[in-house]
Design an enzyme around this catalytic site. Structure first.
Site, mmCIF file in Angstrom:
data_model
loop_
_atom_site.group_PDB
_atom_site.id
_atom_site.type_symbol
_atom_site.label_atom_id
_atom_site.label_comp_id
_atom_site.label_asym_id
_atom_site.label_seq_id
_atom_site.Cartn_x
_atom_site.Cartn_y
_atom_site.Cartn_z
ATOM 1 C CG ASP A 1 10.170 60.605 0.872
ATOM 2 O OD1 ASP A 1 10.697 60.087 1.870
ATOM 3 O OD2 ASP A 1 9.919 59.970 -0.167
ATOM 4 C CG HIS B 1 12.258 56.799 1.644
ATOM 5 N ND1 HIS B 1 11.284 57.482 0.928
ATOM 6 C CD2 HIS B 1 12.119 55.492 1.283
ATOM 7 C CE1 HIS B 1 10.597 56.618 0.195
ATOM 8 N NE2 HIS B 1 11.078 55.398 0.400
ATOM 9 C CB SER C 1 10.218 54.216 -2.727
ATOM 10 O OG SER C 1 9.303 54.065 -1.690
#
Length: 244
Positions: free
Chosen positions: A30, A64, A209
């Site tokens: 990520d 994220h 996600s």
């Protein structure tokens, strides 16, 4: 101040009391995870960047990766939030830029690292529309090593999503429950939660996600349970626990 526990965490704890993901290695491919966050300190065993040298900044933050990590493994420490597998060992494998875009080559390098370092679970909270032969072959190699690979589907309808669509990957979309569903080869998981963000904060998030992160955390718990009971951990065994 009491820490926030999502319903899914509470339900998993009821079903698997005492399990915390201890000694389970999770590779999160990520953007960079903030390993100074009070709810993640000590959980992030290593940060490795795979972002190609032609990119100006080597380590990039975009919240994220940190959001995904919080859902999986925020610590049980009386404040903030609690993750599904708070004692899992997390590896921050940086292959996504701060703008949310990554190169397949960098993702493949990170996957190769996961195979060499024998990760138990790999979280891929992103998707690409075009299948890539190297990506597929690395996924298959990891699968043969009994690694569970979890990937999120694209949020748009009728858009191809790889690696989520590969046979040996557990592809994830969101549901509005506090447990999991499985149908048509897709796992549906809770995708709404409060989680960690960069620079020590928290925020409410939702999406595929986060649902994938939820499945990854649960995979770590099931893997720990299998280790304790000497059960062979596999995709099919894991899906049975999801359906149960």
């Amino acid at each position: 101040e009491k820490q926030y526990t999502s319903e899914i965490v509470a339900n998993i704890r009821k079903k698997y009391p005492g399990l915390t993901g201890e000694n389970i290695k999770i590779g999160i491919i990520d953007s960079c995870i903030d390993n100074t966050h009070d709810d993640l300190i000590g959980s992030i065993k290593k940060t490795v960047s795979f972002i190609s040298k032609n990119n100006k900044s080597n380590v990039v933050y975009s919240n994220h990766g940190t959001q995904v990590a919080g859902i999986i493994s925020a610590k049980d420490n009386d404040f903030g939030i609690i993750g599904i597998a708070p004692k899992a060992e997390i590896y921050s494998l940086v292959a996504i830029h701060s703008n949310g875009i990554g190169e397949i080559e960098d993702v493949c390098s990170a996957l190769r690292w996961c195979i060499e370092n024998k990760m138990d679970v790999i979280n891929l909270s992103f998707s690409t529309k075009i299948s890539n032969p190297e990506l597929e072959s690395l996924v298959n190699e990891a699968y043969k090593q009994n690694t569970i690979i979890v990937a999120s589907y694209n949020n748009k309808k009728n858009v191809s999503s790889f690696p989520a669509e590969y046979d040996n990957v557990i592809g994830v979309k969101t549901n509005n429950k506090s447990w999991f569903d499985f149908n048509n080869n897709v796992v549906y998981a809770p995708g709404k939660s409060i989680t960690t963000i960069d620079k020590g904060g928290y925020e409410y998030v939702e999406g595929n996600s986060m649902a994938a992160a939820c499945v990854t955390g649960f995979a770590a718990i099931v893997k720990e349970d299998c280790n304790k009971k000497s059960i062979n951990f596999s995709n099919s065994y894991f899906i049975k626990q999801i359906e149960g």
